[in-house]
Design a protein around this motif. Structure first.
Motif, PDB file in Angstrom:
ATOM      1  N   ARG A  68       0.850  -1.193   0.000  1.00  0.00           N
ATOM      2  CA  ARG A  68       0.000   0.000   0.000  1.00  0.00           C
ATOM      3  C   ARG A  68       0.882   1.238   0.000  1.00  0.00           C
TER       4      ARG A  68
ATOM      5  N   THR B  39       4.222   2.461  -6.152  1.00  0.00           N
ATOM      6  CA  THR B  39       2.980   1.843  -6.593  1.00  0.00           C
ATOM      7  C   THR B  39       2.522   0.824  -5.558  1.00  0.00           C
TER       8      THR B  39
ATOM      9  N   GLU C 266      -2.454   1.788  -7.727  1.00  0.00           N
ATOM     10  CA  GLU C 266      -2.397   3.232  -7.472  1.00  0.00           C
ATOM     11  C   GLU C 266      -0.940   3.642  -7.291  1.00  0.00           C
ATOM     12  N   ASN C 267      -0.690   4.957  -7.397  1.00  0.00           N
ATOM     13  CA  ASN C 267       0.698   5.415  -7.307  1.00  0.00           C
ATOM     14  C   ASN C 267       0.814   6.794  -6.698  1.00  0.00           C
ATOM     15  N   GLN C 268       2.014   7.099  -6.229  1.00  0.00           N
ATOM     16  CA  GLN C 268       2.413   8.443  -5.811  1.00  0.00           C
ATOM     17  C   GLN C 268       3.687   8.780  -6.576  1.00  0.00           C
TER      18      GLN C 268
ATOM     19  N   GLY D  55     -10.778   6.941 -15.092  1.00  0.00           N
ATOM     20  CA  GLY D  55     -10.334   5.658 -14.558  1.00  0.00           C
ATOM     21  C   GLY D  55     -11.283   4.541 -14.940  1.00  0.00           C
TER      22      GLY D  55
ATOM     23  N   SER E 225      -0.529   1.634 -13.040  1.00  0.00           N
ATOM     24  CA  SER E 225      -1.265   2.671 -13.766  1.00  0.00           C
ATOM     25  C   SER E 225      -0.382   3.834 -14.214  1.00  0.00           C
TER      26      SER E 225
END
Length: 280
Positions: free
Chosen positions: A19, A97, A102-104, A199, A225
């Motif tokens: 996460r 990721t 999801e990613n930052q 999305g 993504s």
């Protein structure tokens, strides 16, 4: 179709974890990898694999990262002879990721701040292009200068979100953003054509602020993504530039995006565009 891509070229430093961390938190990761990225390079790679004859305009450092980025683009057929080698180091993106895809991301521009507009190469003439694609990981004034200097079909992936000069919004034949960017950029309501991605909820076309087409997403197993939006942008740009029906162009781009999220790379492996057209 001949395509010019004006934009960022980065090296992605990617850590995967169960996460994403909260502010101030450390989490244990699965793995780390170093690979070619940058929104401009990602879109150039996607456009070339989808079948376009692509020339990349950007800047990298005189370093090993620049060598890797250019070699990766050459491997899929992108012409990188117009990419500048500058004193600043090649741009870097720090990416985390999670297991849901999801990613930052934090981007350090580096050489991307040295990108210059190539008006002579995107104007009509011996090296005329059918489509010019740009993003906002390079200075907006460089994008504006290039768009105003060409008669090509111009596509702006307005990401990261920022306020745009009115002349740039008016000149863009197509603007591509996600739902968060569209909400943050009031100036896009005045644009001629905007494709907005949602999305898993699909995508939509807005013309002069009015929604004129809506297309559902293609179901996919999400692995990563990071490069999906760039692959989608390249596909919808090529489709609409070629005069495809908007619903067909968005549906085909959705199929490309679905293929991209199933690939762990920021520059995923793709088939020619007509293969995805056949899926819709």
């Amino acid at each position: 179709m001949r395509a010019a891509v004006l934009g960022s070229i980065n090296i992605d430093l990617v850590a995967s974890a169960p996460r994403l961390p909260n502010p101030g938190e450390t989490v244990s990761g699965h793995a780390f990898r170093r690979e070619a990225g940058g929104k401009g390079a990602n879109q150039a790679s996607a456009a070339a694999q989808l079948g376009a004859d692509v020339v990349m305009f950007g800047a990298v450092g005189q370093d090993a990262d620049g060598d890797l980025a250019l070699a990766t683009l050459r491997a899929v057929g992108v012409d990188v002879e117009s990419v500048r080698r500058v004193a600043e180091p090649t741009g870097v993106a720090l990416i985390v990721t999670d297991d849901a895809g999801e990613n930052q991301i934090v981007v350090c521009a580096g050489a991307n701040a040295e990108v210059v507009a190539p008006p002579a190469d995107v104007s009509p003439g011996d090296r005329a292009f059918d489509v010019l694609i740009a993003q906002l990981e390079i200075p907006a004034e460089v994008v504006e200068a290039a768009f105003l200097a060409t008669d090509a079909f111009t596509v702006l992936n307005a990401s990261p979100a920022r306020e745009l000069p009115e002349r740039l919004v008016r000149r863009a034949d197509l603007i591509v953003v996600n739902e968060h960017e569209y909400a943050a950029m009031e100036s896009l309501r005045a644009a001629r054509r905007v494709v907005v991605t949602y999305g898993g909820a699909g995508s939509a076309l807005f013309e002069n602020g009015e929604r004129t087409a809506t297309v559902p997403a293609v179901p996919a197993t999400v692995v990563n993504s990071v490069g999906a939006g760039d692959a989608y942008c390249a596909a919808v740009a090529l489709g609409l530039a070629a005069g495809a029906d908007p619903c067909s162009a968005l549906a085909t781009a959705s199929a490309v995006g679905a293929a991209a999220v199933a690939d762990p790379a920021s520059q995923p492996a793709l088939f020619p565009l007509h293969d995805y057209e056949a899926m819709t």
